[in-house]
Design an enzyme around this catalytic site. Structure first.
Site, PDB file in Angstrom:
ATOM      1  CG  ASN A 267      -2.234  18.601 -21.699  1.00  0.00           C
ATOM      2  OD1 ASN A 267      -1.385  17.878 -21.188  1.00  0.00           O
ATOM      3  ND2 ASN A 267      -3.506  18.563 -21.351  1.00  0.00           N
TER       4      ASN A 267
ATOM      5  NE  ARG B 124      -4.141  -1.850   1.898  1.00  0.00           N
ATOM      6  CZ  ARG B 124      -4.110  -2.915   2.682  1.00  0.00           C
ATOM      7  NH1 ARG B 124      -3.195  -3.034   3.623  1.00  0.00           N
ATOM      8  NH2 ARG B 124      -4.996  -3.859   2.527  1.00  0.00           N
TER       9      ARG B 124
ATOM     10  CE  LYS C  30      -0.461  13.792 -15.168  1.00  0.00           C
ATOM     11  NZ  LYS C  30      -0.672  14.161 -16.584  1.00  0.00           N
TER      12      LYS C  30
ATOM     13  CG  HIS D 229       0.155  12.708 -27.023  1.00  0.00           C
ATOM     14  ND1 HIS D 229      -0.605  13.233 -26.000  1.00  0.00           N
ATOM     15  CD2 HIS D 229       1.342  12.355 -26.469  1.00  0.00           C
ATOM     16  CE1 HIS D 229       0.094  13.205 -24.874  1.00  0.00           C
ATOM     17  NE2 HIS D 229       1.281  12.672 -25.137  1.00  0.00           N
TER      18      HIS D 229
ATOM     19  CD  GLU E  80       7.721  17.361 -22.654  1.00  0.00           C
ATOM     20  OE1 GLU E  80       6.979  18.335 -22.434  1.00  0.00           O
ATOM     21  OE2 GLU E  80       7.295  16.267 -23.115  1.00  0.00           O
TER      22      GLU E  80
ATOM     23  CG  HIS F 116       2.207  17.192 -24.870  1.00  0.00           C
ATOM     24  ND1 HIS F 116       3.025  18.292 -24.743  1.00  0.00           N
ATOM     25  CD2 HIS F 116       2.893  16.160 -24.303  1.00  0.00           C
ATOM     26  CE1 HIS F 116       4.133  17.943 -24.112  1.00  0.00           C
ATOM     27  NE2 HIS F 116       4.085  16.656 -23.833  1.00  0.00           N
TER      28      HIS F 116
ATOM     29  NE  ARG G 148       0.052  17.440 -13.845  1.00  0.00           N
ATOM     30  CZ  ARG G 148       0.631  16.682 -12.922  1.00  0.00           C
ATOM     31  NH1 ARG G 148       0.193  16.660 -11.701  1.00  0.00           N
ATOM     32  NH2 ARG G 148       1.660  15.922 -13.237  1.00  0.00           N
TER      33      ARG G 148
ATOM     34  CG  HIS H   6       7.122  12.432 -25.347  1.00  0.00           C
ATOM     35  ND1 HIS H   6       5.787  12.306 -25.643  1.00  0.00           N
ATOM     36  CD2 HIS H   6       7.220  13.474 -24.470  1.00  0.00           C
ATOM     37  CE1 HIS H   6       5.100  13.212 -24.971  1.00  0.00           C
ATOM     38  NE2 HIS H   6       5.945  13.940 -24.252  1.00  0.00           N
TER      39      HIS H   6
ATOM     40  CD  GLU I 280      -3.720  16.497 -16.923  1.00  0.00           C
ATOM     41  OE1 GLU I 280      -2.813  15.841 -16.386  1.00  0.00           O
ATOM     42  OE2 GLU I 280      -3.941  16.495 -18.132  1.00  0.00           O
TER      43      GLU I 280
ATOM     44  CE  LYS J  72       5.321  17.804 -14.430  1.00  0.00           C
ATOM     45  NZ  LYS J  72       5.462  16.535 -15.093  1.00  0.00           N
TER      46      LYS J  72
HETATM   47  N1  LIG Z   1       5.232  11.043 -15.075  1.00  0.00           N
HETATM   48  C1  LIG Z   1       5.221  12.043 -15.922  1.00  0.00           C
HETATM   49  O1  LIG Z   1       4.713  13.137 -15.614  1.00  0.00           O
HETATM   50  C2  LIG Z   1       5.853  11.870 -17.255  1.00  0.00           C
HETATM   51  C3  LIG Z   1       6.081  12.975 -18.072  1.00  0.00           C
HETATM   52  C4  LIG Z   1       6.731  12.780 -19.276  1.00  0.00           C
HETATM   53  C5  LIG Z   1       7.132  11.511 -19.661  1.00  0.00           C
HETATM   54  N2  LIG Z   1       6.876  10.457 -18.852  1.00  0.00           N
HETATM   55  C6  LIG Z   1       7.319   9.090 -19.214  1.00  0.00           C
HETATM   56  O2  LIG Z   1       8.726   9.082 -19.259  1.00  0.00           O
HETATM   57  C7  LIG Z   1       9.163   8.080 -20.153  1.00  0.00           C
HETATM   58  C8  LIG Z   1      10.187   8.650 -21.081  1.00  0.00           C
HETATM   59  O3  LIG Z   1      11.279   9.106 -20.320  1.00  0.00           O
HETATM   60  P1  LIG Z   1      12.733   9.226 -20.935  1.00  0.00           P
HETATM   61  O4  LIG Z   1      12.686  10.018 -22.172  1.00  0.00           O
HETATM   62  O5  LIG Z   1      13.606   9.637 -19.823  1.00  0.00           O
HETATM   63  O6  LIG Z   1      13.000   7.740 -21.431  1.00  0.00           O
HETATM   64  P2  LIG Z   1      13.755   6.474 -20.805  1.00  0.00           P
HETATM   65  O7  LIG Z   1      13.639   6.421 -19.345  1.00  0.00           O
HETATM   66  O8  LIG Z   1      13.282   5.326 -21.574  1.00  0.00           O
HETATM   67  O9  LIG Z   1      15.287   6.807 -21.157  1.00  0.00           O
HETATM   68  C9  LIG Z   1      15.711   6.838 -22.504  1.00  0.00           C
HETATM   69  C10 LIG Z   1      16.962   5.989 -22.697  1.00  0.00           C
HETATM   70  O10 LIG Z   1      18.081   6.654 -22.093  1.00  0.00           O
HETATM   71  C11 LIG Z   1      18.755   5.757 -21.219  1.00  0.00           C
HETATM   72  N3  LIG Z   1      19.388   6.599 -20.186  1.00  0.00           N
HETATM   73  C12 LIG Z   1      18.817   7.139 -19.106  1.00  0.00           C
HETATM   74  N4  LIG Z   1      19.691   7.934 -18.474  1.00  0.00           N
HETATM   75  C13 LIG Z   1      20.841   7.875 -19.166  1.00  0.00           C
HETATM   76  C14 LIG Z   1      22.117   8.499 -19.005  1.00  0.00           C
HETATM   77  N5  LIG Z   1      22.351   9.376 -18.028  1.00  0.00           N
HETATM   78  N6  LIG Z   1      23.084   8.190 -19.894  1.00  0.00           N
HETATM   79  C15 LIG Z   1      22.841   7.327 -20.921  1.00  0.00           C
HETATM   80  N7  LIG Z   1      21.663   6.731 -21.132  1.00  0.00           N
HETATM   81  C16 LIG Z   1      20.671   7.006 -20.265  1.00  0.00           C
HETATM   82  C17 LIG Z   1      17.694   4.836 -20.731  1.00  0.00           C
HETATM   83  O11 LIG Z   1      18.236   3.641 -20.242  1.00  0.00           O
HETATM   84  C18 LIG Z   1      16.881   4.631 -22.007  1.00  0.00           C
HETATM   85  O12 LIG Z   1      17.487   3.673 -22.813  1.00  0.00           O
HETATM   86  C19 LIG Z   1       7.925   7.583 -20.884  1.00  0.00           C
HETATM   87  O13 LIG Z   1       7.568   6.347 -20.339  1.00  0.00           O
HETATM   88  C20 LIG Z   1       6.877   8.645 -20.562  1.00  0.00           C
HETATM   89  O14 LIG Z   1       5.575   8.108 -20.553  1.00  0.00           O
HETATM   90  C21 LIG Z   1       6.261  10.612 -17.670  1.00  0.00           C
HETATM   91 ZN   LIG Z   2       5.526  15.488 -22.911  1.00  0.00          ZN
END
Ligand SMILES: NC(=O)c1ccc[n+]([C@@H]2O[C@H](COP(=O)([O-])OP(=O)(O)OC[C@H]3O[C@@H](n4cnc5c(N)ncnc54)[C@H](O)[C@@H]3O)[C@@H](O)[C@H]2O)c1
Ligand SMILES: [Zn+2]
Length: 359
Positions: free
Chosen positions: A230, A108, A130, A237, A172, A233, A226, A262, A222, A212
């Protein structure tokens, strides 16, 4: 719950402090295979982590799924985690989203600390509460809102990040610039993304996170404000989903363009939505052009034809941000002048896509 966001000056001390503040019996560290190799070595000798039990999952968003989540729950259970244990997530948004959800649901809910290692995770994913996983073919389908106790942001991790992922996260930041103020926006446009100066970037990251944080504090779940986040986006998207289809080996579309990261999709979405902002709300044309030029210079372009418009518009129709089948946009009257819950006609959307193709 309140979350402390720390722009790191001395990660060793800050992490030790965060860990001691999160009273715990056992400590676990979650990485993906890549951050295990590239980021964990920077931290592994820290005294505060010496008893931590490692958990490593596969990398990238494809693995932000139930199988990886189950692996984390199993590792926590096998390692004797209790309600008073703590999880440290070291990675990009994939690790902070999945690790945050695993921690929020195990017994939990146990405390967790995020150490974001991609630019996207630093300015976006690791902050704002999130958490979740993809499920049934849908992104972020299962999850909860729950804050990390601490988010420690150290831009030194970016040294090993590839240029594509750096630019993806920077999109972003551009969005945060557009929805905040002219000074921050101008600073972002003056930055040289081809030879990024990480010291300079650090200050901009701090400011970006504040944008942010400010918005999320005003509207944690949201309901309204918030939605400012978007911007870019709705089209973004659609581009992202469209590119994913094209990238599937089984695709019959003949479109062999690789899937967009993204942030690239968001950057292209910003072009379309700034155009709508200009024609519908009088967003200044010169500021639109400057932003568009920056995006074209560093993100290139994405090849679509007018034959792709119906599919892109259909993807926007099915966006989960919509209510009652009306496509919902966040647009701008000027930099920082946020207008949520905007709509556009199909004709206007096609014009925005024309503008994007000509840009
Ligand atoms: N929670 C939220 O508010 C929110 C907002 C935006 C995106 N997201 C989520 O975040 C994810 C995308 O995040 P991301 O772009 O960080 O992708 P990711 O976590 O997949 O990282 C991208 C790649 O970079 C590698 N990596 C990470 N740090 C590194 C470093 N310092 N050096 C070398 N390689 C490194 C990772 O292993 C991966 O292969 C998606 O799942 C998306 O849905 C969430
Ligand atoms: Zn985004």
């Amino acid at each position: 719950m309140d979350q402390s966001i720390i722009i790191s000056k001395n990660i060793k001390a800050e992490l030790a402090n965060a860990i001691s503040e999160c009273e715990h019996d056992k400590l676990f560290v979650l990485t993906d295979v890549t951050t295990r190799e590239k980021c964990w070595p920077i931290l592994q000798d820290h005294q505060s982590l010496k008893d931590a039990q490692p958990i490593t999952i596969e990398a990238t968003d494809t693995h932000k799924n139930l199988a990886s989540l189950s692996q984390v729950w199993q590792s926590l259970q096998a390692g004797g985690a209790t309600r008073h244990s703590c999880l440290v997530n070291i990675g990009g948004g994939m690790v902070t989203d999945l690790g945050g959800f695993a921690a929020s649901t195990f017994k939990r809910g146990i405390n967790f600390i995020n150490i974001p290692t991609t630019l996207l995770a630093m300015v976006d994913a690791s902050v704002g509460g999130k958490t979740g996983i993809n499920f049934g073919g849908l992104k972020n389908e299962i999850g909860v809102f729950n804050d990390a106790r601490f988010v420690i942001i150290d831009t030194n991790f970016l040294q090993s990040l590839d240029a594509l992922n750096l630019r993806s996260g920077y999109a972003e930041m551009l969005k945060h610039g557009l929805i905040s103020n002219e000074e921050h926006w101008g600073e972002l446009l003056r930055f040289d993304l081809s030879t990024p100066n990480l010291d300079r970037l650090k200050n901009m990251v701090a400011e970006s996170v504040q944008v942010k944080e400010h918005i999320v504090k005003g509207d944690p779940t949201e309901q309204g404000l918030r939605k400012a986040l978007n911007l870019g986006h709705t089209f973004g998207h659609a581009f992202e989903s469209f590119s994913l289809k094209g990238a599937l080996p089984s695709s019959n579309s003949g479109n062999s363009t690789p899937a967009l990261l993204h942030g690239y999709a968001v950057a292209f979405g910003l072009i379309c939505e700034l155009y709508l902002s200009a024609v519908k709300l009088g967003f200044p044309a010169d500021k639109m052009q400057q932003t568009v030029r920056f995006i074209c210079d560093y993100y290139g372009t994405y090849n679509i034809t007018c034959n792709d418009y119906p599919e892109l518009i259909s993807l926007m129709m099915h966006d989960k941000k919509n209510t009652a089948g009306i496509i919902n946009f966040t647009l701008l009257g000027d930099i920082g002048d946020i207008r949520i819950n905007q709509t556009a006609t199909e004709e206007e959307m096609k014009e925005a896509l024309d503008f994007f193709r000509e840009a």
